[in-house]
Scaffold this active site. Structure first.
Site, short mmCIF file in Angstrom:
data_model
loop_
_atom_site.label_atom_id
_atom_site.label_comp_id
_atom_site.label_asym_id
_atom_site.label_seq_id
_atom_site.Cartn_x
_atom_site.Cartn_y
_atom_site.Cartn_z
N GLU A 105 -5.61 -25.12 -22.69
CA GLU A 105 -4.58 -25.86 -23.43
C GLU A 105 -4.04 -26.98 -22.56
O GLU A 105 -3.74 -26.79 -21.38
CB GLU A 105 -3.45 -24.90 -23.80
N ASP A 141 -2.33 -30.04 -27.37
CA ASP A 141 -1.19 -29.43 -28.04
C ASP A 141 -0.04 -30.39 -28.26
O ASP A 141 0.49 -31.00 -27.32
CB ASP A 141 -0.71 -28.24 -27.19
N LYS A 186 -3.03 -15.95 -35.24
CA LYS A 186 -1.76 -15.65 -35.91
C LYS A 186 -2.05 -15.03 -37.27
O LYS A 186 -1.82 -15.62 -38.33
CB LYS A 186 -0.92 -16.92 -36.05
N LYS A 244 -3.74 -20.80 -21.00
CA LYS A 244 -2.53 -21.49 -21.44
C LYS A 244 -1.60 -21.69 -20.25
O LYS A 244 -1.91 -21.31 -19.12
CB LYS A 244 -1.85 -20.70 -22.56
N ARG A 251 -3.49 -1.51 -57.30
CA ARG A 251 -2.60 -2.28 -56.43
C ARG A 251 -3.24 -2.57 -55.08
O ARG A 251 -3.09 -3.68 -54.54
CB ARG A 251 -1.27 -1.54 -56.26
#
Length: 296
Positions: free
Chosen positions: A196, A217, A135, A167, A100
């Protein structure tokens, strides 16, 4: 990958050395067997590199001979339903205990590679590449980013430590794009600086401030195309935000935010270098794989 495998085995077996109460009760420790790793659906395989590591760690935990693996496929290969990817031979207990964990890891990686290949195929010939993001599944970043490469994609930064990513919140904290970029340059002069931008004006401000790489973006295609043109026009010219500096001859541009496969070619046609797709690692379904023990 050894740490990832160790953690995964601890989850399944309990604290080291752990136990598999079913296998240890029903299978003699002296029994030997051969099992085939098989694709149950079409896709791109990845994560085969972890199979020997899982088997080796299981063998060490239980004092068993380490199984041997004969690979028929390699990471990055397209596979069909029913195709044998590898044959594993050794103590039957080791094969069943490892089953597994090695399937979880290889199926996850193969799902990421399969999804990535769809994007890579969609962008073929456009000059643009598909990028991953941060992510990722906690603990599996290295494996998932490896799977992106196996599927024909490109890795962006590995974490917060290797590339600066300015950002909107960083701009608010620093006071301006120029101040944020300057602060990174002063504190960490060895890293690339990415910024960004949500608008064309922000993009031009960022390259004038000394950014090497822009994330464009959530821009509609016409705005994205206009922004790419504006940035390209600034390349190689004096950077107005940094006295004595010059905008790089080629600023790398990435389209990001709400990208879909049906828009891939359209977005690439704007002249961006990359399309950033978080879904490669946060939303890819697994590729179904199985480990089938041969009848004796």
């Amino acid at each position: 990958m050894s740490g990832v495998v160790r953690t995964a085995l601890d989850e399944d077996l309990g604290p080291e050395p752990g136990r598999d109460v079913t296998t240890q009760a029903t299978v003699d420790a002296a029994a030997r067997g051969t099992a085939d790793l098989v694709a149950r659906e079409e896709g791109v395989v990845a994560g085969l590199v972890v199979v020997p590591e899982v088997l080796a760690q299981v063998a060490r935990r239980f004092g068993l001979e380490e199984p041997t693996v004969t690979f028929v496929a390699r990471d990055g290969d397209p596979v069909t339903r029913g195709q044998v990817l590898a044959a594993v031979e050794g103590p039957t207990q080791a094969l069943l205990v490892a089953e597994r964990t090695l399937l979880n890891l290889a199926s996850r990686a193969s799902g990421v590679a399969t999804h990535t290949r769809r994007w890579a195929d969609a962008l073929e010939g456009t000059g643009a590449l598909v990028l991953d993001t941060r992510k990722t599944t906690p603990g599996l970043r290295a494996l998932e980013k490896y799977a992106v490469r196996a599927g024909g994609g490109t890795n962006k930064r590995m974490g917060l430590y290797d590339v600066a990513m300015v950002k909107d919140n960083h701009v608010v904290a620093a006071g301006s794009v120029a101040a944020a970029v300057a602060a990174v340059r002063e504190r960490f002069p060895d890293v690339a600086v990415q910024v960004e931008a949500d608008t064309t004006d922000q993009a031009v401000e960022a390259v004038d401030a000394g950014a090497d790489f822009l994330l464009l973006d959530n821009m509609p295609t016409p705005v994205l195309a206009a922004t790419v043109a504006a940035v390209r026009a600034r390349q190689g010219t004096a950077a107005s935000g940094v006295p004595g500096a010059t905008v790089p001859e080629h600023v790398e541009l990435e389209a990001t935010g709400n990208l879909t496969l049906d828009r891939a070619t359209e977005v690439a046609s704007t002249g961006v270098d990359y399309l950033s797709v978080g879904a490669l690692t946060h939303s890819s379904p697994i590729l179904d794989l199985a480990l089938d023990l041969r009848a004796s």
